[in-house]
Design a protein around this motif. Sequence first.
Motif, PDB file in Angstrom:
ATOM      1  N   UNK A 109      49.847 -12.685 -64.475  1.00 36.25           N
ATOM      2  CA  UNK A 109      50.564 -11.415 -64.108  1.00 36.25           C
ATOM      3  C   UNK A 109      50.666 -10.500 -65.407  1.00 36.25           C
ATOM      4  N   UNK A 110      51.058 -11.333 -66.412  1.00 37.12           N
ATOM      5  CA  UNK A 110      51.352 -10.717 -67.956  1.00 37.12           C
ATOM      6  C   UNK A 110      50.032 -10.325 -68.566  1.00 37.12           C
ATOM      7  N   UNK A 111      48.863 -10.885 -68.188  1.00 39.33           N
ATOM      8  CA  UNK A 111      47.722 -10.496 -68.829  1.00 39.33           C
ATOM      9  C   UNK A 111      47.065  -9.141 -68.022  1.00 39.33           C
ATOM     10  N   UNK A 112      47.174  -9.164 -66.601  1.00 39.36           N
ATOM     11  CA  UNK A 112      46.821  -7.770 -65.792  1.00 39.36           C
ATOM     12  C   UNK A 112      47.604  -6.884 -66.421  1.00 39.36           C
TER      13      UNK A 112
ATOM     14  N   UNK B  49      39.511 -12.833 -66.339  1.00 42.74           N
ATOM     15  CA  UNK B  49      40.571 -12.701 -65.555  1.00 42.74           C
ATOM     16  C   UNK B  49      40.459 -11.792 -64.354  1.00 42.74           C
ATOM     17  N   UNK B  50      39.674 -10.980 -64.507  1.00 38.34           N
ATOM     18  CA  UNK B  50      39.366  -9.836 -63.226  1.00 38.34           C
ATOM     19  C   UNK B  50      38.613 -10.712 -62.190  1.00 38.34           C
TER      20      UNK B  50
ATOM     21  N   UNK C 167      33.953 -12.822 -57.424  1.00 37.34           N
ATOM     22  CA  UNK C 167      32.630 -12.070 -58.098  1.00 37.34           C
ATOM     23  C   UNK C 167      32.054 -10.907 -57.079  1.00 37.34           C
ATOM     24  N   UNK C 168      32.555 -10.813 -56.060  1.00 37.82           N
ATOM     25  CA  UNK C 168      31.905  -9.736 -55.145  1.00 37.82           C
ATOM     26  C   UNK C 168      32.463  -8.510 -55.517  1.00 37.82           C
ATOM     27  N   UNK C 169      33.388  -8.383 -56.361  1.00 39.72           N
ATOM     28  CA  UNK C 169      33.872  -7.076 -57.049  1.00 39.72           C
ATOM     29  C   UNK C 169      33.415  -7.016 -58.288  1.00 39.72           C
ATOM     30  N   UNK C 170      32.673  -7.652 -59.249  1.00 42.40           N
ATOM     31  CA  UNK C 170      32.207  -7.872 -60.339  1.00 42.40           C
ATOM     32  C   UNK C 170      31.720  -6.468 -60.782  1.00 42.40           C
TER      33      UNK C 170
ATOM     34  N   UNK D  30      38.794  -2.700 -57.671  1.00 45.07           N
ATOM     35  CA  UNK D  30      38.527  -4.001 -57.138  1.00 45.07           C
ATOM     36  C   UNK D  30      39.824  -4.368 -56.574  1.00 45.07           C
ATOM     37  N   UNK D  31      39.976  -4.900 -55.153  1.00 43.52           N
ATOM     38  CA  UNK D  31      41.193  -5.498 -54.472  1.00 43.52           C
ATOM     39  C   UNK D  31      41.378  -6.760 -54.489  1.00 43.52           C
TER      40      UNK D  31
END
Length: 357
Positions: free
Chosen positions: A61-64, A104-105, A111-114, A119-120
Amino acid sequence: MLTAVLVFAIVPAFLILGFGFVARTIAAQRVTPRVVQYSPERGSTVLRDALLVDADRRAASAALIDLAVKRKVRLIAGSGKRKRRPVAVELAPDVALTAEEAALLEALFGREHSGADVRRFSADRRALAGRVKSLLLNIEHALAREGLIADRRVTWPSVTLTVFAYLGMLVEVAFLAVATVAADWPAAIATLVAVAATIATIFVAPPAWRKFLPAATAHREHLAGLRQYIELAEAERLRVLQSPSGAELRATDASGHAAAEADGPAARFHLHERLLPYAVLFGLEREWMAKLKLEYAELGQSSIDTLGGLVDITGDLDLAIEAAGGVAQLAADVGDLADAAGNVIDGVGGAFELFNS
């Protein structure tokens, strides 16, 4: 009977409870900051620092939020009249992500949103939890290779104390049964006290903990100094520490530009906004965001124009949280992540409510 209970139940129960407290103190591996710090160490990352302060549950959460503060991503909420709407993250155009940020993402969204700009959050709790755990494990291995932490966690105190606690409970249950049948109520009450102490041991005994090596001491002292600075958010001392004679403030954003005058409201906001991810790490986000709200109120239009996009956190992020129906609803939308790595917006989000008030 009472004497036997005291010797074979009360004394052992409180002895292992005492060992439990000692083990918990050792496991904490607390460090004392030598000086107050005003920014993270150069070259550090939120995820690495999270593991160095045992804040694994708040790491993702902090990294996001760090990505959002750096304007590399934007939190957005889906449309609709429902209170709980889908939450997504939008990548900034032409953004340059580090390998760790990209990982992180990918952990959060799969990977489907890479290859997508928007991105959801994943709806698969188990897959999300596994990806986040794998990400943190990779970072832990990297810290071990650098000689900052031991290769393996310390497990034997927890296992030993738990075994002794359960053995003690067997003995205590036997004493309690005999005392009840014999109507020896003083012995029965003393046995119940021993049972309570033994149960407390199970909760007090620390889980397996990460052992920090001497090479990590300087890094952890720096983080302790940073926490101390954030804890001073509402103290008058903060203004002294921020004075030109008290400290040299540096910008911590990705561009690396130097901060403006150290005692100016624009410079303070510039610095403090970038400490928000660390406030989340330390569980101090509400106090820190209250400080940011006050500092934003102090900014004149000229300062806002000078800072430009730096004050977007009071705009874009706040509007996204509000559109999602408030922090509580946003936390529910990303509850999958909360299960995997702690409270994402519960740890982050209560803070944003301050801007909505």
